[in-house]
Write an enzyme that holds these catalytic residues in place. Structure first.
Site, PDB file in Angstrom:
ATOM      1  N   ASP A 255       0.817  -1.207   0.000  1.00  0.00           N
ATOM      2  CA  ASP A 255       0.000   0.000   0.000  1.00  0.00           C
ATOM      3  C   ASP A 255       0.860   1.270   0.000  1.00  0.00           C
ATOM      4  O   ASP A 255       1.926   1.309   0.610  1.00  0.00           O
ATOM      5  CB  ASP A 255      -0.896  -0.046   1.256  1.00  0.00           C
ATOM      6  CG  ASP A 255      -1.679   1.219   1.491  1.00  0.00           C
ATOM      7  OD1 ASP A 255      -2.405   1.641   0.582  1.00  0.00           O
ATOM      8  OD2 ASP A 255      -1.561   1.777   2.603  1.00  0.00           O
ATOM      9  N   GLU A 302       1.561  -0.374  -5.063  1.00  0.00           N
ATOM     10  CA  GLU A 302       0.433   0.579  -5.185  1.00  0.00           C
ATOM     11  C   GLU A 302       1.031   1.970  -5.361  1.00  0.00           C
ATOM     12  O   GLU A 302       1.298   2.675  -4.385  1.00  0.00           O
ATOM     13  CB  GLU A 302      -0.457   0.487  -3.945  1.00  0.00           C
ATOM     14  CG  GLU A 302      -1.809   1.178  -4.099  1.00  0.00           C
ATOM     15  CD  GLU A 302      -1.772   2.642  -3.678  1.00  0.00           C
ATOM     16  OE1 GLU A 302      -1.662   3.512  -4.571  1.00  0.00           O
ATOM     17  OE2 GLU A 302      -1.825   2.899  -2.474  1.00  0.00           O
ATOM     18  N   ASP A 358     -11.187   2.394  -3.001  1.00  0.00           N
ATOM     19  CA  ASP A 358     -11.270   3.823  -2.697  1.00  0.00           C
ATOM     20  C   ASP A 358     -11.946   4.628  -3.805  1.00  0.00           C
ATOM     21  O   ASP A 358     -12.082   5.853  -3.676  1.00  0.00           O
ATOM     22  CB  ASP A 358      -9.869   4.394  -2.464  1.00  0.00           C
ATOM     23  CG  ASP A 358      -9.300   4.024  -1.104  1.00  0.00           C
ATOM     24  OD1 ASP A 358     -10.086   3.729  -0.189  1.00  0.00           O
ATOM     25  OD2 ASP A 358      -8.070   4.028  -0.956  1.00  0.00           O
TER      26      ASP A 358
END
Length: 458
Positions: A255, A302, A358
């Protein structure tokens, strides 16, 4: 490949990116039917628990109030049956003691303080004074045992599920958040890892700067790392964390990858991210160390958000595939370079997503476009040979046809859901985030023949 969100135990706000431990699994995922088969629960006990009436939404308050009561019944029965004395159980406790003992103590003490964050505990246990640790271990021994038992159940059930998936030729992509929560066993047990003062109060916290989506930026509130300490210790804690992630998953999505190049530091106590500034992170050094210690591993970086040249260089040097999101192709507010997100421009060493947890669902995104933007999208689809079929079919087909090595599609987009399938709005806390639930996978199975056709066509 099956990609999942982080498996950690969720706390306030129900976000899997704000868990009570970076190692512990979420007790909400423990399968009660398996416990019935193992004679640790009865069907009647489970049926009496109120988990909420709406099958398409998760009611976290009801689950919290009902599930732990049921699991405590299983714990008492397991203890009575001698499970805690078994070789398998004792071996598990020994193998996971590096994190499990701190986590179980943390959760037991947290419960004794009515769920308050550890910075609101009595000073002796808040600062982990040895005499306080010993006293709480003795006083809360049953509660500590209960939380260790839950992790044993989770680990066994997860291992069974992963083995089954792998036997079907399916790899599981897991997710390791860059940060841990302040209200976590990790921060409480290892304050030396984070930017905290002598009283273990944060000096600065994490977030991201203002952009076209959020005028005040995003104030995540996670403690920031003392990267100088991690460097001096050979990134030992990070190696333990990554090693555990690779134990749980076949592929790990890291992430906020850009946060390892530079991270956004916001003064503690600020109510917005406006006064934050960029600080230098560990960069590629951390991932060189990972390869030294753990060998070559399958990773997805990411690398979304505003990507600088130094971030691009770090991703390139790592060799990890980056992420591309189709929805960004027609909106440059976040990336500054929408053309990079048009599927026909993707590099092979990348993973394409229609959207992430998201973002809006694909159909929600399309429905919210202006008329002019919708015409632009349809024109692109015609140009690329996807001019017929439903909008969903054309959008998925165009995404699959990209040169990217992998394509990941959220289940909501496979089903063609709109706003009702929305998972999370970044920078917000509470309902309706993280609540979407699919009660019947049969709805998705009906789409599989159609998906197979799109795959073959691309």
């Amino acid at each position: 490949m099956w990609q999942i969100l982080p498996l950690g135990q969720t706390g306030y706000g129900d976000s899997p990116y704000q868990s009570f431990s970076t190692f512990a699994g979420n007790p909400y995922f423990i399968d009660l039917e398996t416990l019935i088969e193992d004679e640790l629960l009865t069907k009647e006990e489970c049926d009496q628990a109120d988990f909420g009436e709406n099958e398409e939404e998760i009611d976290y308050e009801k689950i919290y109030n009902a599930r732990f009561k049921v699991l405590k019944l299983a714990y008492k029965r397991a203890k009575k049956n001698g499970l805690m004395e078994s070789k398998a159980y004792r071996t598990y406790l020994e193998e996971e003691k590096a994190w499990l003992a701190d986590y179980a103590l943390y959760m037991a003490v947290k419960d004794s303080f009515d769920g308050k964050s550890w910075d609101q505990w009595e000073e002796d246990i808040r600062l982990r004074k040895p005499e306080a640790i010993a006293a709480y271990q003795e006083q809360l021994s049953a509660e500590i045992d209960f939380y260790e038992f839950l992790q044993y159940l989770f680990a066994g059930q997860w291992a069974g599920l992963k083995t089954y998936a792998n036997e079907q030729g399916i790899e599981i992509i897991g997710d390791i958040p860059i940060y841990v929560a302040f209200d976590s066993a990790d921060t409480w047990a290892h304050p030396e890892l984070f930017q905290l003062d002598e009283e273990n109060v944060p000096l600065a916290v994490a977030g991201c700067p203002p952009d076209g989506f959020a005028a005040d930026g995003q104030l995540w509130g996670n403690p920031l790392y003392r990267w100088d300490y991690h460097r001096r210790t050979g990134y030992t804690w990070w190696m333990q964390r990554l090693s555990y992630a690779f134990y749980l998953y076949d592929v790990v999505r890291i992430d906020h990858f850009r946060g390892f190049d530079e991270y956004f530091s916001i003064p503690y106590g600020d109510t917005t991210a406006r006064n934050g500034h960029w600080e230098k992170g560990p960069g590629i050094e951390l991932f060189h160390r990972m390869k030294e210690v753990l060998g070559e591993r399958d990773v997805i970086a990411e690398d979304l958000g505003y990507v600088t040249d130094s971030v691009r260089q770090m991703v390139f040097e790592s060799g990890f595939p980056g992420m591309k999101v189709f929805e960004f192709a027609f909106d440059s507010r976040d990336t500054g370079c929408a053309g990079d997100y048009l599927p026909h421009n993707y590099p092979v060493n990348s993973v394409v997503y229609t959207g992430t947890h998201d973002n809006d669902t694909l159909m929600e995104w399309y429905q919210n476009l202006t008329k002019a933007a919708k015409r632009k999208v349809r024109r692109f689809l015609r140009t690329e040979g996807f001019g017929t079929g439903s909008v969903k079919e054309r959008l998925l087909g165009y995404t699959f046809a990209s040169p990217a090595e992998y394509a990941i599609v959220p289940l909501q987009d496979i089903l063609g859901l709109g706003r009702e399938g929305h998972m999370n709005t970044p920078g917000t806390v509470g309902s309706p985030n993280w609540e979407w639930h699919l009660p019947d996978f049969g709805r998705a199975e009906k789409e599989m023949k159609h998906l197979r056709h799109l795959f073959q066509r691309s």
